[in-house]
Design an enzyme around this catalytic site. Structure first.
Site, PDB file in Angstrom:
ATOM      1  CB  THR A  69      -8.702  14.814  58.578  1.00  0.00           C
ATOM      2  OG1 THR A  69      -8.721  15.472  59.346  1.00  0.00           O
ATOM      3  CG2 THR A  69     -10.657  15.002  59.383  1.00  0.00           C
ATOM      4  CB  SER A  83       8.429   7.470  67.436  1.00  0.00           C
ATOM      5  OG  SER A  83       8.156   6.502  67.091  1.00  0.00           O
ATOM      6  CB  SER A  84       8.088   6.264  61.927  1.00  0.00           C
ATOM      7  OG  SER A  84       6.547   6.729  61.962  1.00  0.00           O
ATOM      8  CE1 TYR A 121      -4.114   6.157  59.823  1.00  0.00           C
ATOM      9  CE2 TYR A 121      -3.131   4.639  58.128  1.00  0.00           C
ATOM     10  CZ  TYR A 121      -3.560   5.999  58.277  1.00  0.00           C
ATOM     11  OH  TYR A 121      -3.217   6.847  58.122  1.00  0.00           O
ATOM     12  CG  ASP A 154       1.860  10.751  61.280  1.00  0.00           C
ATOM     13  OD1 ASP A 154       1.118  11.615  61.280  1.00  0.00           O
ATOM     14  OD2 ASP A 154       2.275   9.862  61.218  1.00  0.00           O
TER      15      ASP A 154
HETATM   16  C1  GLA Z   1      -1.818   7.901  62.004  1.00  0.00           C
HETATM   17  C2  GLA Z   1      -1.081   7.907  60.202  1.00  0.00           C
HETATM   18  C3  GLA Z   1      -1.769   9.401  59.930  1.00  0.00           C
HETATM   19  C4  GLA Z   1      -2.881  10.106  60.379  1.00  0.00           C
HETATM   20  C5  GLA Z   1      -3.452   9.875  62.004  1.00  0.00           C
HETATM   21  C6  GLA Z   1      -4.562   9.831  62.398  1.00  0.00           C
HETATM   22  O1  GLA Z   1      -0.603   9.002  62.761  1.00  0.00           O
HETATM   23  O2  GLA Z   1       0.293   8.010  60.429  1.00  0.00           O
HETATM   24  O3  GLA Z   1      -0.625   9.443  58.890  1.00  0.00           O
HETATM   25  O4  GLA Z   1      -4.198   9.082  59.325  1.00  0.00           O
HETATM   26  O5  GLA Z   1      -2.691   8.481  62.647  1.00  0.00           O
HETATM   27  O6  GLA Z   1      -5.508  10.733  62.141  1.00  0.00           O
END
Ligand code: GLA
Length: 393
Positions: free
Chosen positions: A43, A134-135, A228, A179
């Site tokens: 989202t 982790s990144s 992704y 993240d």
């Molecule tokens: C990864 C991406 C985030 C987010 C999630 C899915 O972790 O780095 O930005 O899109 O996937 O919610």
């Protein structure tokens, strides 16, 4: 930070490696947490809501300033080192890890922050490539180090945005803000409801008696890079077809009325995002209130949508879901991170956390012959400098 035996050992091990590599003592220590999302898969780049938990698995960096304009970094987890000059930062084709480090330095400098050279040791308890960020923990801890050594500061919000920029522009991963925001804005004891449009966060205290347990399928997130980007493109196509700038602007009613205009797959992707963002807000309320039936329902809907509409599940995730749902004490369970393997998350009755862990491990191993890693996590504070003497004294 708590001075537990594990923390003391960790600090001593990192300091010993620092001495061995650089023949001196670190002058500054920073940490930044990983995260597990409790609701809101994919989202963030649709500018919707996510309920996220910065966790007590984190990345530590011990560092010392140098005056030669060179950054020397060693990762204890990878047993790998990188070295580069601050006035000549190029990306490296074969190492993503090095590019996280270099990207942070390059972006901070391009934004006008003065960096000094440094020697640094990185040690992380966030499992890599498993969907717990982790990144981002590395990026946010490193930015904290550069700020500490350079004698400047920046808000947690700005820190998160700069780290995301490093990942988007230097590393080349078009991630959303989830993240880095989680890693920078964490608050001990609280989940965060993040609004990815205005980037505001609300602290959510989970009702007593409910624990968050991470269940790692141990299956690497294969294909997640390409998949992704593809999901992201499909959402953008859906938003464009519906005449909005982001799926955040689409209500369930609007989607129901206009669904026939969309290609079938785009419609499924949009349906998942619109419902998932609403579920993030609902789960925040349910966890605060300790409404266990609502938690169970929302998590089940999320997993079904991830599997059937957004198609980010894998056989290992289905096996783990089965193991989690049949274990004692489970309240709700679902995917975490980007999907395609990696970690999943369960909300578990606190008194049964032990039994839950054992039962999930046995059931998953019985189904897949793989030994899962299962651990309860606590909400942790965001990226910060810390005083190592408070741990080791
Ligand atoms: C990864 C991406 C985030 C987010 C999630 C899915 O972790 O780095 O930005 O899109 O996937 O919610």
């Amino acid at each position: 930070m708590l001075s537990t035996k594990a923390a003391v050992n960790r600090a001593e091990t990192v300091a010993a490696r620092f001495r061995e590599k650089f023949a001196s003592e670190p002058e500054l220590w920073a940490r930044a947490p990983g995260r597990v999302d409790l609701m809101g898969s994919h989202t963030d780049y649709n500018l919707g809501f996510v309920l996220t938990l910065p966790i007590d698995r984190d990345t530590w960096i011990a560092a010392r300033r140098t005056d030669d304009g060179i950054v020397r970094v060693h990762s204890m987890n990878l047993d790998a080192s990188d070295e580069f000059r601050l006035d000549r930062i190029a990306s490296i084709a074969e190492s993503r890890w090095c590019n996280y480090v270099r990207g942070v330095a390059a972006i901070l400098q391009s934004e006008g922050f003065a960096l000094t050279g440094c020697d640094a040791i990185v040690h992380s308890t966030v499992p890599m490539e498993s969907g717990l960020s982790s990144s981002a923990a590395l990026e946010c801890a490193l930015t904290t180090v550069f700020a500490g050594l350079g004698g400047w500061s920046l808000t947690p919000e700005r820190k998160a945005l700069l780290c995301q920029k490093a990942e988007n522009e230097f590393v080349g991963v078009k991630c959303g803000i989830l993240d880095q925001y989680s890693s920078c804005l964490g608050r001990r004891g609280c989940a965060l409801l993040l609004d990815c449009r205005d980037l505001s966060t609300h602290a959510v205290r989970i009702a007593d008696g409910i624990r968050v347990v991470v269940c790692n399928t141990m299956s690497p997130r294969r294909l997640s890079g390409g998949e992704y980007a593809q999901r992201r493109a499909e959402c953008e196509q859906g938003a464009a077809a519906l005449g909005v700038s982001a799926l955040r602007d689409v209500t369930p009613e609007m989607l129901a009325a206009r669904r026939p205009e969309l290609p079938e797959r785009t419609a499924r992707r949009c349906a998942f995002i619109v419902a998932e963002s609403a579920r993030a807000e609902s789960l925040a309320g349910a966890l605060r209130a300790g409404d266990r039936p609502a938690v169970a329902r929302l998590c089940a809907e999320s997993f079904a949508g991830a599997r059937d509409l957004y198609e980010i599940c894998s056989p290992a995730m289905e096996a783990m879901m089965e193991a989690m749902l049949t274990a004692p004490g489970v309240i709700g369970a679902r995917q975490a991170g980007a999907g395609f393997g990696g970690c999943m998350v369960a909300l578990v009755d606190a008194a049964s956390a032990h039994a839950f862990r054992a039962a999930v491990g046995d059931a998953y191993r019985g189904a897949t012959q793989v030994r899962a890693e299962i651990y309860p996590v606590e909400a942790a504070s965001g990226a910060e400098l810390f005083n190592v003497e408070e741990i080791t004294k």
